[in-house]
Every structure is written in structure tokens, then in C-alpha cells.
Write a protein that holds these residues in place. Structure first.
Motif, PDB file in Angstrom:
ATOM      1  N   THR A 110      -7.340   3.415  -0.065  1.00 58.55           N
ATOM      2  CA  THR A 110      -6.178   2.449  -0.288  1.00 58.55           C
ATOM      3  C   THR A 110      -4.979   2.864  -0.987  1.00 58.55           C
ATOM      4  O   THR A 110      -3.775   2.778  -0.322  1.00 58.55           O
ATOM      5  CB  THR A 110      -6.488   1.304  -1.705  1.00 58.55           C
ATOM      6  N   GLN A 111      -4.597   4.776  -1.081  1.00 60.13           N
ATOM      7  CA  GLN A 111      -3.940   5.459  -1.543  1.00 60.13           C
ATOM      8  C   GLN A 111      -3.422   6.339  -0.661  1.00 60.13           C
ATOM      9  O   GLN A 111      -1.952   6.398   0.643  1.00 60.13           O
ATOM     10  CB  GLN A 111      -3.730   6.521  -1.895  1.00 60.13           C
ATOM     11  N   PHE A 145      -4.139  -4.522  -8.888  1.00 56.57           N
ATOM     12  CA  PHE A 145      -5.430  -5.732  -8.619  1.00 56.57           C
ATOM     13  C   PHE A 145      -5.846  -5.523  -6.863  1.00 56.57           C
ATOM     14  O   PHE A 145      -5.735  -4.929  -6.654  1.00 56.57           O
ATOM     15  CB  PHE A 145      -4.164  -6.919  -8.244  1.00 56.57           C
ATOM     16  N   ALA A 146      -6.710  -6.791  -6.413  1.00 55.75           N
ATOM     17  CA  ALA A 146      -7.882  -6.853  -5.821  1.00 55.75           C
ATOM     18  C   ALA A 146      -7.096  -7.531  -5.000  1.00 55.75           C
ATOM     19  O   ALA A 146      -7.524  -8.273  -4.751  1.00 55.75           O
ATOM     20  CB  ALA A 146      -8.871  -6.545  -6.198  1.00 55.75           C
ATOM     21  N   LEU A 159      -0.614  -0.871  -7.548  1.00 51.26           N
ATOM     22  CA  LEU A 159      -1.525  -0.323  -6.709  1.00 51.26           C
ATOM     23  C   LEU A 159      -2.550  -0.977  -6.459  1.00 51.26           C
ATOM     24  O   LEU A 159      -3.279  -2.639  -7.217  1.00 51.26           O
ATOM     25  CB  LEU A 159      -2.390   0.715  -7.930  1.00 51.26           C
ATOM     26  N   SER A 160      -2.242  -1.115  -5.376  1.00 51.36           N
ATOM     27  CA  SER A 160      -3.443  -2.090  -4.865  1.00 51.36           C
ATOM     28  C   SER A 160      -4.912  -1.573  -3.779  1.00 51.36           C
ATOM     29  O   SER A 160      -4.731  -0.756  -3.248  1.00 51.36           O
ATOM     30  CB  SER A 160      -2.501  -3.349  -3.667  1.00 51.36           C
ATOM     31  N   LEU A 161      -5.684  -2.868  -4.260  1.00 52.34           N
ATOM     32  CA  LEU A 161      -7.074  -2.004  -4.154  1.00 52.34           C
ATOM     33  C   LEU A 161      -8.121  -2.695  -3.130  1.00 52.34           C
ATOM     34  O   LEU A 161      -7.799  -4.127  -3.157  1.00 52.34           O
ATOM     35  CB  LEU A 161      -7.984  -2.103  -5.405  1.00 52.34           C
ATOM     36  N   THR A 217       0.788  -0.944   0.148  1.00 47.21           N
ATOM     37  CA  THR A 217      -0.115  -0.097  -0.258  1.00 47.21           C
ATOM     38  C   THR A 217       0.938   1.105  -0.001  1.00 47.21           C
ATOM     39  O   THR A 217       0.495   2.340  -0.242  1.00 47.21           O
ATOM     40  CB  THR A 217      -0.225  -0.123   0.859  1.00 47.21           C
ATOM     41  N   PRO A 218       2.016   1.418   0.801  1.00 48.19           N
ATOM     42  CA  PRO A 218       2.668   2.515   0.987  1.00 48.19           C
ATOM     43  C   PRO A 218       3.544   2.874  -0.799  1.00 48.19           C
ATOM     44  O   PRO A 218       3.364   4.234  -0.531  1.00 48.19           O
ATOM     45  CB  PRO A 218       3.843   2.278   2.541  1.00 48.19           C
ATOM     46  N   TYR A 219       3.442   2.167  -1.443  1.00 53.38           N
ATOM     47  CA  TYR A 219       3.809   1.809  -2.734  1.00 53.38           C
ATOM     48  C   TYR A 219       2.448   1.727  -4.155  1.00 53.38           C
ATOM     49  O   TYR A 219       2.895   2.136  -4.722  1.00 53.38           O
ATOM     50  CB  TYR A 219       4.768   1.005  -2.392  1.00 53.38           C
ATOM     51  N   ASN A 220       1.872   2.321  -3.205  1.00 52.28           N
ATOM     52  CA  ASN A 220       0.668   2.251  -4.676  1.00 52.28           C
ATOM     53  C   ASN A 220       1.064   3.587  -5.613  1.00 52.28           C
ATOM     54  O   ASN A 220       0.681   4.536  -4.675  1.00 52.28           O
ATOM     55  CB  ASN A 220      -0.950   2.692  -3.706  1.00 52.28           C
ATOM     56  N   VAL A 221       0.622   2.879  -6.862  1.00 52.14           N
ATOM     57  CA  VAL A 221       0.483   4.070  -7.860  1.00 52.14           C
ATOM     58  C   VAL A 221      -0.451   5.268  -7.289  1.00 52.14           C
ATOM     59  O   VAL A 221      -1.690   4.656  -7.545  1.00 52.14           O
ATOM     60  CB  VAL A 221       0.460   3.862  -9.140  1.00 52.14           C
ATOM     61  N   PRO A 222      -0.300   6.733  -7.716  1.00 47.87           N
ATOM     62  CA  PRO A 222      -2.138   8.003  -7.099  1.00 47.87           C
ATOM     63  C   PRO A 222      -2.810   7.033  -8.449  1.00 47.87           C
ATOM     64  O   PRO A 222      -2.038   7.313  -9.635  1.00 47.87           O
ATOM     65  CB  PRO A 222      -1.449   8.622  -7.292  1.00 47.87           C
ATOM     66  N   PHE A 223      -3.817   7.361  -7.851  1.00 43.13           N
ATOM     67  CA  PHE A 223      -4.997   7.321  -9.078  1.00 43.13           C
ATOM     68  C   PHE A 223      -5.056   7.604 -10.129  1.00 43.13           C
ATOM     69  O   PHE A 223      -5.088   8.052 -11.228  1.00 43.13           O
ATOM     70  CB  PHE A 223      -6.416   7.506  -7.997  1.00 43.13           C
TER      71      PHE A 223
END
Lengths: 623, 574
Positions: free
Chosen positions: A530-531, A401-402, A432-434, A261-267
Motif C-alpha cells: 500500500t506504500q 483509513f481502510a 495513510l490509505s490501507l 496512495t502516492p502520498y501515504n505517510v510511510p509506516f
């Protein structure tokens, strides 16, 4: 009902119609071009969307948003010239099309040609508009509640941090009716001789206080739909009596989700992608607004989308450019990792600088044969090679991914993939983890799961066998279980079970004391999307209860000696302090995973309300 | 990013390459209307509402899909542009077979949002429903009982052949009673005091309404009422079995609680002089009503025991003494609601026989059908197509009998109703003891000289019918600070019309007090199906679930020789 006789001849968009406003500003005359005109029957056959072609101005915004943003292509223009009208694709009923019931067409209509098929008389009346954050999924959309007299009349999107153009999906758009439901529990209920009996809040607090002070081993559970403030109060109370805490939402699923999560691509960077891979996600249903972003980028910017799914029939099939059917998410990613490492395609610069444990991981993984991994993944080797190379070589490759549909270990392997390719945390690149629920991320940060070291089924079995008292807030493990009989056993032979809920769920029926729960808009507070953005929202309506959930939790906490908190704002402050204290920067590491004994017990995020709303949509749309 | 310089409405502005004119205009705070543009979507330019003029280009260009270019000179608000946009909108609305507002609301003189309040009532939000009604009508408990309900006539439920339209007034009454009797009732916000004061003449529906609206605007309203209690004809004309005094009192209290004062037994031109008002107040509103009954206009109509209907009703209310009609025969002349009040009241005064004499047929009667129905239940007899010709007197100068003529219906007159024509030689005699004439009322402006002697500018005039003369839109009289509303302006009309006028007069008066020009509220464009064609049953039957009206529970007819309220109100709405 006497009021039913009103035919509601006036238009539901009376106060908000663009056409009426412009026609008024320009002193339009209806008789100016009198002559031929079209007359249509109003279509009510879709449970949520009403089509009145008489009011259509043929702007095609509904048709276009359905194709350009939603990607469903459920609406089209029929005929040409003067005879043109908007109609569902391929049939007479919108219900029978690829319509996803997101309601985006309603948001686009400048008149009331497409409007909500209300379950009550919508007036229209002038309402107060209050901004809030959606309480369904982890995308964290901003929306407006339209309120009058404590009744929610409508929900519309607002331009928010995530949904910058104000898009929302079907959950908030149509799910709000549950909050107006008069059948909700509004008073504490105590079980006596197998029957529930309403009692006063004070009486309920006394019962709870006695149990908290009993010294018996206890366990507390907090649902992923709760606000951070509720979670914090539950955790504080539990810690005071040294109880175990957890969340059925993540129960037994191991650990590994949180790392991504900390490295998720911002929407907002999705539109800079060169290629998007969507893994294990029915994004158009589960996190639809994120799905709109992907579909919109695909339609307008032509960013290719590859769908990787274990589902035989995915609702995203129609909305992707390439489809990969697999049977194991975990093995698919492991096979890709194997391919990249065994062919020396990894981003060594990144790995050497940032990552620990590569060698151990690599040697363990390469002990497996690529062919075996591919077989376990359920697809041929070439497909995996193409995926691995494609992702590795993409300038801006994003894997979305979810969490919901894969285990924590698969999430961990996705993390490895992002490390091997050196994409983790790069702009418009990486993963990007949803998450499933509005506050799935919040529960990860709340510390509620800190005491369960491995979060394994075995560890939890031990907790259940030891605990005498169970305190469950906002979860319905029995109702949402895949295997109800198995889950029911956990609740046998308990001395005391407390459940806080909106309605008498299957779990609540097992309880000795049921407390009424508030919907988030009734208490205000914050969710962490999730972000990892903590989004505060004020309370919108007071709700039907004398004591709301926050009030109850503060009263319960005070019985264990917690003091100094009087309202949700106080809880928010304390919560922020607590999560900051525990926040730690973890090193990026790779560990060998072993896919055994990790079970997902619950569907619907273990939330009865989420289940009810999901089923409400499914049943309403049954063909 | 490349910057582009353009002239937008004569002003130099800069935009980015790729910007549409619409984007640029929006960023510069210039509103361009559009229907087909959605910021979330690619431009489409189908509605042609967003057109603008670009110098050097022929015709009008859609601003949503025209990209800006260096040196472009754009005009968004010229006459040509406005004409072009209007043409586009006119075309769209000419194929917009739909209703913005429901016929009930459009038919209501006060424009009460019926559909809106029914939706609130559906949710049990009674005070909210009353709040919505009181935006345009402060008397829902009263109107919920006695309104003539043009809304129910206009109601499209009538097209479903279920005998009645929606029982709109019954619902209004239910909500109003719930609100009035509840622990807390609806109370509007009253703005901070403007320091201005308004004198209102008459505490009838018009005066009460004017006070309600003006007080909310922060003006201190004082009502001067000639009678000893408030309500005007609501109290002194409408009998208690239809409108109990305590309902009037409660609803009046919702107005006085805003800070409105009512001074009783104060009659302008009598014991109250305009001179004093002018000194104390910044404006005056005349809501004086139509006070004088019209006589029957036949030979001998000055005989004893012939009253005007309204005097008959008023006397009983003033004296609190009921007439004793035991053993007597009463003839009520007329076919309106006052005639109904007179005949039904006569029954309650123990009359032996009560005739209603009306020169047309039941179909032409202006009275509310429910009133006619109830009067028959109570034993009133009707003599239709009958007109009085002559009053025959006894030795004491009182009426002994009435010579009547039979009538027949001829050609339609100006009102659209067929004109009654005398049947020659049809004279017959009816023995009666009392005659109550309910055939009309006249406005009585007895204070004209008093006002005009003290105006200090302007003159109050009366029309040729004797009503107060004023501007039909602003309701301002010949004296700038004096406004008028209600029956005193229109001649005898309905409560809801008085309420509607009072709101308009209050609106004008408020503008006057603020030193602004008097401008009526802006009317909106409203699309109407009726603009395309008359609505017919065929298009409604079968399209809606059938549901008969819940009948209003009423007191048993055998139990009505008293003044208790006949309509009992809905007990619940389920």
C-alpha cells in the motif's frame, strides 16, 4: 493414522530455545537448586496458541508484547512471587479473552511456554528458512517460511522493509496450513455433462487457445492476490485479443482510491505523529501489523488515537483514546471539509500553489448545509468541528483509513481533506490509505482497470452482457458476493468460462474449465504494497503441480502470439517496463463528488482463499 | 545525539545517550545472553541473565535496563559475571519441569531423533525421515527389523496402559522400505575428498556405520571383511526369516554407493597384515565384532552334536545348507535373542521338538518379548528355572541326553535380576539330539602380534575380558591412528550400540585425520522431567486420546517352516 500414537514428549523449540542455548553455554545444572517446583497442565484450548506454564521463565515478554505492541491485553501475570504464572486475562481460556490470535506472544517467548498449537506433528525437525513477502494484506510484511520436504512447518516474521522488527499477524502465522492442504486442485478440470473431469495441461491449453482465437468478445479478470507478474501476463494476453480487463476486487466501486496512495505517510513515520485518527478500519484484524505500530506508539509514546467508525461494535474500541460513532464515512469527511472551507480554515498557501479546482469544489460543497452533512454523517456538529480543527491544527496529524470499508468517493473526499489542510505528502502528516489485499495496489498500477473508464456498475453490466468468454484468475465473485443471486446472473449464458483457483470455489463450479492455481510462494514474483513498494520474493517451494501458474499463463499468452518470456523473472522485467511507461504524474485536483450508485459487491477482497482463512479464524475462535 | 564514551571489556567504544549496555554490547559484537529482553519491548530485567560488572558499582547490574554513562567501565565476561549468570540459569531450570528431548531419543544409544522422524512419516516424507535417521544410524531398514528397541521400552505411551508403546521400529521399517524401494532413495552429501584413507576391519554394523560417516567427511573408506559377504552377524547370525539378505544387500549398497569399497575374504592376522594397511591408510578402525561362542560349561560339553548357537546359524548361512532336524529333539540353552534365533531356526529345520532351557523365568529373559511370543506360536517349548548339569554321551560320542537341575530365584544380583539358585536333588534327564548353546560370545583378537609388530608407535592392548582396549570416550586405541568400535570393544551387545560407537569412532578418527585434538561432540543442556520425578501413569492416563498399536501383520504360524520373512511390514499408515 499410526503416527498419532506418538505423544511428542520432546519440546517443539528444541532447535531454537533461548533457555536451552544459554543453559548449554553456561553448563547449567538442573539439580543445583532442587526442591520445590511448579507443575501445570498444558493448555490446548486455544485453537492456535498452546500454553505450557511448566516451561515459563516469567520474563513476561508475552504479557508485555500483548499489551505494549498488540494492545489486546489478553495475557497477564497471576499471583505473586514464587506462585506467579502467566495466564489469560479474566478467565481460564485464552479463547475467551480479548486475544486476537495474532501469535505475537509466540514470537516473544524465549522457550516454548507459549507455542503454536499445531494441526500436524511439528517435529521439531530442522527446516530450511526462506524469506518471502506475505500474501494476505497490503502492508507487505516480510516473513520466513520454514520448509522441509515441500511441507511448510512454520511461518515466522522476518525483519523487513515494512515490519522492521519482524512482527507478523495471524494470517501468515497460522494461515499457511492452506498451502499444505492435500485437497487442492492440481490438474486442469474440464466440465463435461455437468461433471468435472481431470485433463492434461496440454489439452487445457488447446481449449483455451481455441477460445482466445474464436474472435468472440471476451473479458479477463485478475484478482488482487495475484503477483504483478501474473497480472502482467493476464493483461498482455487480454490486450492481444483486444478483450476487456478488470478486477472483481474493485469492480463497480468507481475511481478515486489510487490518488491517495502516492502520498501515504510511510509506516515508519507513524511514531512521529502527534495524533492519529483511524477511520473505517478494523486495523487489528485487517492490516494488523500496521495496527501494531499504532498500538505500540499509543502504549509507549502515548500518541493519542481517535477511532472513527460506522460499526456499532468495533474491535478497535478497546484500543483507542477517543471513539466517534458515525453512520457515513463519506458525509463525515464532507462535513469536515465543509467546516474548514466555510470557516476559512484551509491551508491557502498549499492550495494556491498545488491544487486545481478548489473554487468549483468549494462552491458545490457549500451549497449543502453543514447541519445536513453532519446529520448524514450521523454525528453531532461539535464532534465534526473538533475533528476538523484537531486534524487541521495537529502538528503531525495522520488520518489512517481502510479502502475496504469505504467507497472510492469517500477516499476522494479524504484526499480533499488532506489538500484543504495542506497535509498531503508532508513528513509524518497527512493520510495513510490501507488496502485490503496483498496486491490491491498492484492491480491499480497494472493497467488492468484502464479500459473501464468510470469503473461503474453500469459500465460493467454492459461488459457482462456483451462478453461471451470470461477468463477469471484468482477471484471468486460468486462465493464472496454480498448478493450471490445478483452476481450469479453475470455468468449466465456465457459460451466459455475459465477459472484459475486453488479449490473448486462457487465461481469455479460455474466454469467450463478450471485451472489449478499456485500460491505466491510457489511461483515467486512481486507484490506492490500500500506504500507502492514493489517487493520481490523468490519462490519458496515448488508446489504440487506439474505446471505452476506462471507456466500456465506463459503458455496461454503464447497462444495469442506473446513471445520472449520464459519465466517469472522475464515477466517481472516486462512488467516493470510496462508500469513505468504508463506512470504519469497527476496534478492535484479537487472534483465534486456525488454519492450515488456506487456499490461494493464483494467481501474478502473477492478472494476465496482470504475468505476461507478469515472464516477459519472466526470459526475456530467461536465461543 | 550525544555521544558517550565507555570502556567495554577494556576497549574504548562510543554509544548514544539513552543506550542500554545491552544495546551497546550488541552493536559491538559482544553477545550478552538474555531471556527477558525483547528489542520490541521496553526493558524489564526480570531474568538476571544479562548481568554485567560495572567498575565502581557493587554487585552485578542487568545490562538490558542499565543505561550507559560517560566513562563507565563495563565487563561482560568476567568469572563473577559468568557465575552470576549461571546461578540465574540454574535457578530458572530448577523450576523448569519439562523435557527438551523425548525419552525415546535419549534412550536410543545412537540418539536417533524418533519424534522428528515420526513427524516426517506423518507427512508421507519417507526419504526425509530416512535422511534424519541416517544422521545417526545408517541402517534403518535393518534396525527397523531387528533392533532391540530400547526406545519402545522408554516410550511414554506405555504409561497409558495400552499394552504397547509406540511401534517405533515398525514405523522406521515402513519408511525405510518406502525409501529403499522408491524410485529415488535418500543419499547424503559427500564432502570433497580430503585425500585421506581409512581401513575398516569388518563389514558388520559397526564397520558399515563407521564407513558411512567417514566417507561423508571426504575420507576414502575401504572395508576389509573376513567373510564372503557384508553384514557380519546381521547376515551370519540373524536368520533370514527376521532379516532377509536382500534387505542387508540393499542397505549395504546405500553405503557403498558413497564410494566405500568392501574387500571380501580378507581377514586381519590371517591373509591380511596390518603392515600393508599401515602403508596404504592414514587410519584404521577395528570393528571386528565378537566372533566366538561360549560353551555351556558343564561336564561333557565337548560331546558331538553340541554347537554354539552362533556357529550353528553361521554355518547355514555360509554353506547355504540348512540342517535337517527331522525327527530330532533340540535343546537351546540361553534366554537372549540368539537363543530365540536358534530355537525358531531349529523349528524351520523341521525339528520334532525344540526346548529352550533357561535358568530364570520368562520375565527375566533378555530376549525381545515379541520373539518369545512368536517362538511359542511356532511350537517352541520352554523349560524355565532349569540349568544343564551334565551331558550324557552315546556310543558314538554324541550327546544322548542332558541332565538338568531345577532352579529357584534368590536375592537380586549385580544386574538387578534375581539370582537363580540350585534346588538340591532336583536332577532330571531330558533326551535330546542336539544342543545349541546361546549363552554368550567372546571377542577374538588374533592379530595382536601382527599389529603391534608394525605400529611404529603405540601398542594395541586387550582388556581382561579379551576385548579391544581403547579410550571409552574417543574410542582411540593405544595406537593413535587406530580406533575401535562395536562388540569388539564392548563384548557382545546390540546392533544399535555398535552403530552409535562407530559414529563416535568416526568422529574421533576424522579429527585425528585433520590433525585436531580429539574432542567428543559437545553435549547440550537437556531439561528432563525425570530430573524432578519419575513419570507415573496417573499423570498420563486421561490426558491423551487412547489408541491401540496397529499390530504388525505376520505370516500365519502354520506357514512358517521356511525362511521367509515373518513380519510383513505395514502396508499403509492410515
Amino acid at each position: 493414522m499410526v503416527t498419532n500414537r506418538c505423544l511428542e514428549c520432546g519440546c517443539v523449540e528444541y532447535f531454537s530455545c533461548d533457555l536451552k542455548k544459554i543453559a548449554s553455554d553456561y553448563n547449567a545444572e538442573q539439580g543445583k537448586y532442587a526442591g520445590e517446583y511448579k507443575q501445570y497442565n498444558v493448555k490446548f484450548d486455544h485453537p492456535f496458541i498452546e500454553i505450557d506454564n511448566n516451561k515459563c521463565v516469567l520474563c513476561a515478554r508475552c504479557v508485555r508484547i500483548c499489551s505494549e505492541v498488540v494492545g489486546a491485553n489478553a495475557l497477564g501475570l497471576v499471583n505473586r512471587g514464587y506462585d506467579t504464572y502467566v495466564a489469560p486475562a479474566l478467565g481460564n481460556s485464552l479463547k475467551d479473552t480479548s486475544c486476537e490470535s495474532c501469535g505475537m506472544c509466540i514470537s516473544a517467548c524465549p522457550t516454548a511456554a507459549i507455542s503454536e498449537n499445531f494441526t500436524f506433528k511439528p517435529g521439531p525437525v530442522k527446516t530450511e528458512t526462506i524469506e518471502s513477502v506475505c500474501h494476505y494484506c497490503s502492508v507487505g510484511c516480510t516473513l520466513n517460511y520454514h520448509i522441509k520436504g515441500g511441507h511448510i512447518w512454520q511461518v515466522t516474521g522476518a525483519e523487513g522493509q515494512v515490519n522492521k522488527d519482524g512482527n507478523i499477524c495471524r494470517f501468515p502465522k497460522f494461515g499457511y496450513v492452506a498451502m499444505n492442504d492435500k485437497a487442492r486442485i492440481t490438474r486442469p478440470m474440464k466440465k463435461e455433462n455437468g461433471q468435472f473431469k481431470e485433463i492434461s495441461f496440454d489439452e487445457a491449453y488447446q481449449i483455451i487457445a481455441d477460445k482466445l482465437k474464436s474472435g468472440k468478445p471476451s473479458a479477463f479478470f485478475a484478482g488482487a492476490r495475484l503477483t504483478n507478474e501474473e497480472m502482467y501476463l493476464i493483461k498482455r494476453t487480454s490486450d492481444q485479443i483486444n478483450a476487456t480487463t478488470g478486477s472483481f476486487h474493485y469492480l463497480g466501486r468507481g475511481k478515486g482510491y489510487g490518488q491517495n496512495t502516492p502520498y501515504n505517510v510511510p509506516f515508519e513515520q507513524l511514531n512521529q505523529a502527534s495524533h492519529i485518527w483511524l477511520l473505517a478500519s478494523e486495523i487489528n484484524k485487517e492490516n494488523a501489523v500496521a495496527g501494531f505500530m499504532i498500538s505500540n506508539n499509543r502504549a509507549v509514546k502515548h500518541i493519542p488515537l481517535t477511532l472513527i467508525t460506522c460499526k456499532e461494535e468495533s474491535s478497535m474500541e478497546r484500543k483507542c483514546d477517543e471513539l466517534i460513532h458515525i453512520t457515513s464515512n463519506y458525509s463525515f469527511i464532507r462535513a469536515a471539509n465543509h467546516y474548514l472551507l466555510s470557516n476559512n480554515l484551509q491551508n491557502s498557501l498549499f492550495l494556491n500553489d498545488h491544487v486545481k479546482g478548489l473554487e468549483e469544489y468549494k462552491s458545490a460543497l457549500l451549497k449543502n448545509s453543514f447541519a445536513d452533512l453532519c446529520e448524514a454523517a450521523g454525528c453531532n456538529q461539535d464532534t465534526i468541528k473538533v475533528f476538523a480543527e484537531g486534524y487541521n491544527n495537529a502538528i503531525n496529524g495522520i488520518l489512517v483509513f481502510a479502502e475496504k470499508n469505504l467507497c472510492a468517493l469517500a477516499a476522494k473526499e479524504i484526499h480533499h481533506l488532506a489538500l484543504i489542510t495542506g497535509k498531503l505528502g508532508k513528513t509524518a502528516s497527512g493520510i495513510l490509505s490501507l488496502k485490503e489485499k496483498n496486491n490491491s495496489e498492484g492491480i491499480q498500477n497494472s493497467g488492468i482497470m484502464r479500459k473501464v473508464k468510470s469503473n461503474s456498475p453500469e459500465e460493467w453490466n454492459a461488459v457482462f452482457s456483451q462478453s461471451k468468454n470470461l477468463f477469471i484468475f484468482g477471484e471468486d465473485p460468486i462465493g464472496c458476493a454480498f448478493d450471490k443471486n445478483q452476481v450469479k446472473l453475470w455468468f449466465d449464458n456465457k459460451e466459455f468460462i475459465l477459472v484459475q483457483e486453488y479449490t473448486l470455489t462457487e465461481t469455479a463450479q460455474k466454469a467450463d474449465l478450471v485451472m489449478p492455481a499456485s500460491y505466491a510462494p510457489e511461483i515467486g514474483g512481486s507484490f506492490t504494497n500500500t506504500q507502492r513498494t514493489i517487493q520481490w520474493f523468490d519462490h519458496v517451494i515448488s508446489g504440487p503441480m506439474e505446471h505452476n501458474s506462471i507456466h500456465q499463463l506463459i503458455s496461454i499468452a503464447s497462444a495469442t502470439g506473446v513471445s520472449g518470456m520464459n519465466d517469472v523473472a522475464d515477466a517481472h522485467k516486462e512488467m516493470l517496463k510496462a508500469i513505468t511507461e504508463h506512470a504519469s504524474t497527476k496534478e492535484l485536483d479537487m472534483v465534486t463528488t456525488n454519492h450515488t450508485g456506487r456499490v461494493k459487491y464483494f467481501d474478502y477482497g473477492c478472494d476465496a482463499e482470504f475468505m476461507k482463512t478469515t472464516l477459519y479464524f472466526e470459526n475456530a475462535l467461536k465461543k | 545525539m550525544d555521544t558517550i564514551n565507555v570502556i567495554l571489556n577494556g576497549k574504548s567504544v562510543t554509544g548514544n545517550a539513552g543506550d542500554s549496555i545491552l544495546d551497546l554490547a550488541r552493536r559491538n559484537g559482544i553477545e550478552i545472553p538474555t531471556l527477558c529482553n525483547d528489542p520490541r519491548l521496553e526493558p524489564y530485567s526480570s531474568c538476571y541473565v544479562c548481568v554485567v560488572e560495572i567498575e565502581g558499582m557493587k554487585g552485578l547490574q542487568p545490562s538490558c535496563s542499565t543505561k550507559i554513562s560517560e566513562g563507565m567501565k563495563i565487563n561482560t565476561e568476567t568469572d563473577t559475571v559468568r557465575k552470576g549468570r549461571k546461578a540465574a540459569i540454574d535457578l530458572i531450570v530448577s523450576n523448569h519441569y519439562a523435557d527438551c528431548a523425548a525419552p525415546c531419543k535419549l534412550t536410543c544409544p545412537a540418539g536417533v531423533d524418533v519424534q522428528g522422524y515420526i513427524s516426517l512419516i506423518e507427512k508421507g516424507l519417507y526419504s526425509e525421515a530416512i535422511g534424519l535417521i541416517k544422521k545417526t544410524n545408517p541402517l534403518p531398514a535393518i534396525c527397523g527389523r531387528i533392533c532391540v528397541r530400547p526406545c519402545e521400552v522408554a516410550c511414554r505411551r506405555n504409561l497409558l496402559d495400552e499394552q504397547y508403546g509406540v511401534g517405533i521400529d515398525y514405523l522406521k521399517r515402513f519408511a525405510a522400505d518406502q525409501d529403499l524401494l522408491g524410485a529415488t532413495h535418500y543419499k547424503p552429501e559427500v564432502k570433497a575428498s580430503t585425500g585421506k584413507k581409512v581401513a575398516i576391519i569388518g563389514a558388520g554394523p559397526g564397520g558399515l556405520s563407521a564407513a558411512w560417516f567417514l566417507q561423508q567427511e571426504g575420507h576414502q573408506c575401504d572395508i576389509y571383511e573376513a567373510a564372503p559377504a557384508a553384514g557380519g552377524w546381521l547376515r551370519y547370525g540373524i536368520p533370514e526369516y527376521r532379516l532377509p539378505n536382500d534387505i542387508i544387500d540393499k542397505e549395504v549398497a546405500t553405503i557403498t554407493e558413497l564410494g566405500v569399497n568392501i574387500f571380501y575374504n580378507q581377514k586381519l592376522g590371517d591373509n591380511l597384515s596390518y603392515k600393508d594397511l599401515k602403508e596404504k591408510y592414514n587410519a584404521t578402525i577395528l570393528t571386528i565384532g565378537s566372533q566366538t561362542g561360549t560353551s555351556i560349561g558343564c561336564e561333557g560339553d565337548d560331546a558331538g552334536n553340541i554347537f554354539s548357537g552362533i556357529d550353528f546359524l553361521k554355518n547355514m548361512e555360509v554353506t547355504r545348507q540348512r540342517y535337517d532336524f527331522r525327527g530330532k529333539t533340540i535343546a537351546v540353552i540361553g534366554g537372549g535373542n540368539t537363543a530365540m534365533d536358534c530355537c525358531r531356526t531349529s523349528k524351520r529345520c523341521h525339528a520334532d521338538k525344540v526346548y529352550v532351557i533357561y535358568r530364570r523365568t520368562e520375565k527375566e529373559m533378555p530376549a525381545n518379548p515379541i520373539e518369545i511370543h512368536e517362538s511359542k506360536l511356532e511350537g517352541v517349548e520352554y523349560m524355565f528355572l532349569t540349568a544343564p548339569k551334565k551331558v550324557n554321551i552315546d556310543a558314538n560320542g554324541n550327546i544322548a541326553s542332558l541332565t538338568c537341575l531345577k532352579m529357584e530365584l534368590g536375592e537380586p544380583d549385580a544386574s538387578g535380576r534375581r539370582r537363580p539358585v540350585v534346588v538340591e536333588g532336583s536332577d532330571f534327564e531330558v533326551k535330546v539330539d542336539y544342543v545349541l548353546a546361546a549363552i554368550g560370545q567372546k571377542t577374538n583378537v588374533n592379530f595382536l602380534n601382527d599389529i603391534n609388530a608394525n605400529t611404529g608407535g603405540g601398542e594395541l592392548k586387550v582388556t581382561k575380558w579379551g576385548d579391544v582396549d581403547c579410550d571409552k570416550t574417543t574410542l582411540q586405541t593405544g595406537i593413535p591412528s587406530v580406533f575401535a568400535a562395536g562388540d569388539g570393544v564392548t563384548g557382545p551387545a546390540t546392533v544399535i550400540e555398535a552403530v552409535a560407537q562407530a559414529r563416535r569412532a568416526a568422529h574421533s578418527c576424522s579429527q585425528f585425520l585433520a590433525g585436531e585434538a580429539l574432542v567428543p561432540e559437545k553435549t547440550e543442556f537437556l531439561s528432563k522431567k525425570d530430573n524432578f520425578k519419575k513419570q507415573v501413569k496417573d499423570e498420563y492416563k486421561g490426558h491423551f486420546e487412547s489408541q491401540m498399536r496397529h499390530e504388525m501383520p505376520t505370516m500365519d504360524p502354520s506357514d512358517r517352516i521356511n525362511f521367509k520373512e515373518v513380519e510383513l511390514g505395514y502396508q499403509s499408515l492410515s
